[in-house]
Design a protein around this motif. Structure first.
Motif, PDB file in Angstrom:
ATOM      1  N   GLY A   9       0.783  -1.228   0.000  1.00 20.58           N
ATOM      2  CA  GLY A   9       0.000   0.000   0.000  1.00 20.58           C
ATOM      3  C   GLY A   9       0.812   1.273   0.000  1.00 20.58           C
ATOM      4  O   GLY A   9       0.245   2.367  -0.026  1.00 20.58           O
ATOM      5  N   ALA A  18      -4.709   2.192  -2.591  1.00 18.48           N
ATOM      6  CA  ALA A  18      -5.048   2.721  -1.266  1.00 18.48           C
ATOM      7  C   ALA A  18      -5.773   4.061  -1.382  1.00 18.48           C
ATOM      8  O   ALA A  18      -6.770   4.306  -0.693  1.00 18.48           O
ATOM      9  CB  ALA A  18      -3.784   2.871  -0.423  1.00 18.48           C
ATOM     10  N   GLU A  19      -5.288   4.929  -2.243  1.00 17.01           N
ATOM     11  CA  GLU A  19      -5.913   6.241  -2.419  1.00 17.01           C
ATOM     12  C   GLU A  19      -7.334   6.122  -2.950  1.00 17.01           C
ATOM     13  O   GLU A  19      -8.235   6.852  -2.510  1.00 17.01           O
ATOM     14  CB  GLU A  19      -5.070   7.089  -3.359  1.00 17.01           C
ATOM     15  CG  GLU A  19      -3.735   7.515  -2.772  1.00 17.01           C
ATOM     16  CD  GLU A  19      -2.809   8.137  -3.790  1.00 17.01           C
ATOM     17  OE1 GLU A  19      -1.780   8.705  -3.381  1.00 17.01           O
ATOM     18  OE2 GLU A  19      -3.108   8.060  -5.005  1.00 17.01           O
ATOM     19  N   ARG A  22      -9.627   4.859  -0.225  1.00 13.24           N
ATOM     20  CA  ARG A  22      -9.820   5.981   0.711  1.00 13.24           C
ATOM     21  C   ARG A  22     -10.818   6.979   0.145  1.00 13.24           C
ATOM     22  O   ARG A  22     -11.749   7.418   0.842  1.00 13.24           O
ATOM     23  CB  ARG A  22      -8.472   6.672   0.956  1.00 13.24           C
ATOM     24  CG  ARG A  22      -8.541   7.927   1.828  1.00 13.24           C
ATOM     25  CD  ARG A  22      -7.335   8.821   1.574  1.00 13.24           C
ATOM     26  NE  ARG A  22      -7.322   9.318   0.199  1.00 13.24           N
ATOM     27  CZ  ARG A  22      -6.249   9.857  -0.384  1.00 13.24           C
ATOM     28  NH1 ARG A  22      -5.103   9.934   0.257  1.00 13.24           N
ATOM     29  NH2 ARG A  22      -6.337  10.299  -1.633  1.00 13.24           N
ATOM     30  N   GLN A  27     -12.333   2.693   5.119  1.00 15.21           N
ATOM     31  CA  GLN A  27     -11.303   2.815   6.141  1.00 15.21           C
ATOM     32  C   GLN A  27     -10.153   1.911   5.702  1.00 15.21           C
ATOM     33  O   GLN A  27     -10.289   0.683   5.682  1.00 15.21           O
ATOM     34  CB  GLN A  27     -11.838   2.386   7.500  1.00 15.21           C
ATOM     35  CG  GLN A  27     -10.814   2.500   8.630  1.00 15.21           C
ATOM     36  CD  GLN A  27     -11.433   2.193   9.976  1.00 15.21           C
ATOM     37  OE1 GLN A  27     -12.488   2.735  10.324  1.00 15.21           O
ATOM     38  NE2 GLN A  27     -10.773   1.308  10.725  1.00 15.21           N
ATOM     39  N   VAL A  28      -9.046   2.506   5.329  1.00 14.30           N
ATOM     40  CA  VAL A  28      -7.959   1.772   4.683  1.00 14.30           C
ATOM     41  C   VAL A  28      -6.762   1.642   5.627  1.00 14.30           C
ATOM     42  O   VAL A  28      -6.327   2.620   6.235  1.00 14.30           O
ATOM     43  CB  VAL A  28      -7.514   2.471   3.381  1.00 14.30           C
ATOM     44  CG1 VAL A  28      -6.424   1.658   2.688  1.00 14.30           C
ATOM     45  CG2 VAL A  28      -8.709   2.675   2.453  1.00 14.30           C
ATOM     46  N   THR A  29      -6.245   0.423   5.717  1.00 16.92           N
ATOM     47  CA  THR A  29      -5.044   0.139   6.494  1.00 16.92           C
ATOM     48  C   THR A  29      -4.010  -0.490   5.571  1.00 16.92           C
ATOM     49  O   THR A  29      -4.346  -1.367   4.757  1.00 16.92           O
ATOM     50  CB  THR A  29      -5.351  -0.841   7.641  1.00 16.92           C
ATOM     51  OG1 THR A  29      -6.345  -0.274   8.490  1.00 16.92           O
ATOM     52  CG2 THR A  29      -4.103  -1.142   8.457  1.00 16.92           C
ATOM     53  N   CYS A  30      -2.773  -0.047   5.686  1.00 14.56           N
ATOM     54  CA  CYS A  30      -1.668  -0.641   4.941  1.00 14.56           C
ATOM     55  C   CYS A  30      -0.734  -1.346   5.907  1.00 14.56           C
ATOM     56  O   CYS A  30      -0.360  -0.776   6.938  1.00 14.56           O
ATOM     57  CB  CYS A  30      -0.887   0.437   4.182  1.00 14.56           C
ATOM     58  SG  CYS A  30      -1.817   1.230   2.858  1.00 14.56           S
ATOM     59  N   VAL A  42      -4.576   7.312   5.344  1.00 11.56           N
ATOM     60  CA  VAL A  42      -4.524   5.855   5.385  1.00 11.56           C
ATOM     61  C   VAL A  42      -3.683   5.433   6.587  1.00 11.56           C
ATOM     62  O   VAL A  42      -2.595   5.966   6.816  1.00 11.56           O
ATOM     63  CB  VAL A  42      -3.911   5.295   4.084  1.00 11.56           C
ATOM     64  CG1 VAL A  42      -3.657   3.796   4.206  1.00 11.56           C
ATOM     65  CG2 VAL A  42      -4.825   5.593   2.899  1.00 11.56           C
ATOM     66  N   GLN A  43      -4.178   4.478   7.366  1.00  9.59           N
ATOM     67  CA  GLN A  43      -3.435   4.005   8.534  1.00  9.59           C
ATOM     68  C   GLN A  43      -2.317   3.068   8.102  1.00  9.59           C
ATOM     69  O   GLN A  43      -2.510   2.194   7.253  1.00  9.59           O
ATOM     70  CB  GLN A  43      -4.360   3.262   9.503  1.00  9.59           C
ATOM     71  CG  GLN A  43      -3.653   2.750  10.757  1.00  9.59           C
ATOM     72  CD  GLN A  43      -4.566   1.924  11.654  1.00  9.59           C
ATOM     73  OE1 GLN A  43      -5.698   1.614  11.295  1.00  9.59           O
ATOM     74  NE2 GLN A  43      -4.060   1.559  12.826  1.00  9.59           N
TER      75      GLN A  43
END
Length: 327
Positions: A9, A18-19, A22, A27-30, A42-43
Motif C-alpha cells: 500500500g 489505497a488512495e 480511501r 477505512q484503509v489500512t496498509c 490511510v493508517q
C-alpha cells in the motif's frame, strides 16, 4: 464503512489502490515495513512479512477486502492462512508473467500457467506468481479475484521502461535516437490508474474474476511514433538489427543499457494477451495518448537526463549511434 487492508500500500500501484479506496469512503489500512509513508488518510501498520509476527497488528479484525501484490509465495501462504478466515473478499494482483508460454498470440486466461514454485527451490518470478495464485484460490475459492497485469505504465513508474522513449525523444530534440528494428514487433501496456481502478472494482463487486489487466495490442512502431510526436522530436530515428544490438551489449526489455519494450521475435504472446475478461468485468482503458502525455510531464519533472533503471544513457546512445554509422 468498508474496512480494507492492503498488504503493502505504499508502493506505486498499491499506493494508488489505497488512495482510491480511501476516496471511496473506505477505512484503509496498509501493512508495510514502513520504509515509505502511506498515503494521506490511510493508517499504516508496521510489519515485515519475513517475520512470523507480521500480521499480529491486523489479524484480530474482520476485513471486507484484502489486497495483496507480493510475489513471495511464503508471504501469500502466511497471509491467507492468518487473514483469510476473517476476510470477506480477497484480490490478488498477479502478473501475465505467471503464464508458462509467450508464443501464442491472443491467449486468454485459460492458457497454462507455469508450474508453481515449491519451497526450497530457486526463485523464479513466473513460478512464484503461479504458486501465489494457487495459494489464494485454495484458501478462498469463492471469495477471490486474480488480476494479472501486463506492462503497467504511467507517471511515477519506478522501472523507467515506458517513460524511456518519450523522455529520450524529448531529451534528444533534433538529434538522432537509437531504436531496435521495429517491423513486426508489438507492445501491450496499461495505465497504472486503470489497473488501480480495476483492483478496487473487483473488491467492491466481490468479484471472483480472473482477468488479464492489459491494454490493446499495439505495434511497437506505433507506440514509438506516438512517443516521438508527444515529445516533439524532430531528429532521425535510427533502427539497428537485433544481432548488432546484442553484439554491442544492448539488452532486451529492461534494465541498464537496454532498449526498453524491445523483445525477441519469438515472444508474440507477451504483447497480445486477450483483455476480454477484463473488459467484461468492467475494466477500462484510457487513451494511450493521455498516458503518454502524463508520462512526459512526469519525465520532465524527474529529469530527462537522470540516471535511469532502464534504458541507455545519452552518452552511451551517442557512442552506439556513431559506431552504427560507421558499420
Amino acid at each position: 464503512m468498508t474496512d480494507v487492508l492492503i498488504l503493502g500500500g505504499t508502493g506505486w500501484l498499491s499506493g494508488r489502490v489505497a488512495e482510491r479506496w480511501r476516496d471511496a469512503g473506505a477505512q484503509v489500512t496498509c501493512l508495510a515495513r514502513g520504509s515509505r509513508a502511506a498515503p494521506e488518510g490511510v493508517q499504516l501498520v508496521i510489519g515485515d512479512r519475513e517475520d512470523g509476527s507480521a500480521y499480529d497488528g491486523v489479524s484480530g479484525r474482520e476485513w471486507d477486502e484484502v489486497i495483496d501484490i507480493s510475489s513471495i509465495p511464503a508471504h501469500i501462504d502466511a497471509a491467507v492462512t492468518q487473514l483469510g478466515p476473517r476476510t470477506r473478499h480477497w484480490t490478488y494482483v498477479s502478473s501475465v508473467s505467471a503464464y508458462a508460454d509467450n508464443d501464442l498470440a491472443d491467449a486468454d486466461e485459460g492458457a497454462p500457467l507455469s508450474e508453481p514454485l515449491r519451497p526450497g527451490e530457486e526463485y523464479d518470478y513466473s513460478r512464484a506468481k503461479a504458486a501465489a495464485e494457487a495459494a489464494v484460490r485454495a484458501a478462498l475459492p469463492d471469495r477471490a479475484a486474480i488480476v494479472r497485469p501486463g506492462l503497467v505504465v504511467g507517471p511515477g513508474d519506478p522501472t523507467d521502461r515506458f517513460g524511456y522513449w518519450v523522455g529520450r525523444f524529448a531529451l534528444a530534440d533534433a538529434e538522432p535516437v537509437l531504436a531496435p528494428r521495429l517491423e513486426g514487433r508489438g507492445a501491450q501496456v496499461i495505465d497504472v490508474d486503470d489497473v488501480a481502478d480495476f483492483v478496487v472494482r473487483c473488491g467492491a463487486d466481490e468479484s471472483g474474476v480472473t482477468a488479464n489487466a492489459v491494454g490493446d495490442a499495439t505495434a511497437l512502431s506505433a507506440l514509438i511514433a506516438l512517443a516521438r510526436a508527444t515529445a516533439g522530436h524532430t531528429g532521425e530515428l535510427v533502427e539497428a538489427d537485433d544481432d548488432w544490438l546484442e553484439a554491442h551489449d544492448v539488452a532486451y526489455w529492461m534494465g541498464p543499457r537496454s532498449l526498453p519494450l524491445w523483445l525477441p521475435p519469438d515472444m508474440p504472446g507477451f504483447t497480445t494477451r486477450s483483455h476480454a475478461a477484463y473488459s467484461a468485468a468492467g475494466g477500462k482503458l484510457r487513451d494511450l495518448a493521455d498516458t503518454m502525455s502524463r508520462t512526459l510531464a512526469d519525465e520532465r519533472e524527474r529529469g530527462l537526463d537522470r540516471d535511469r533503471r532502464a534504458g541507455l544513457s545519452r552518452a552511451d546512445e551517442r557512442t552506439l549511434l556513431a559506431e552504427l554509422s560507421r558499420a
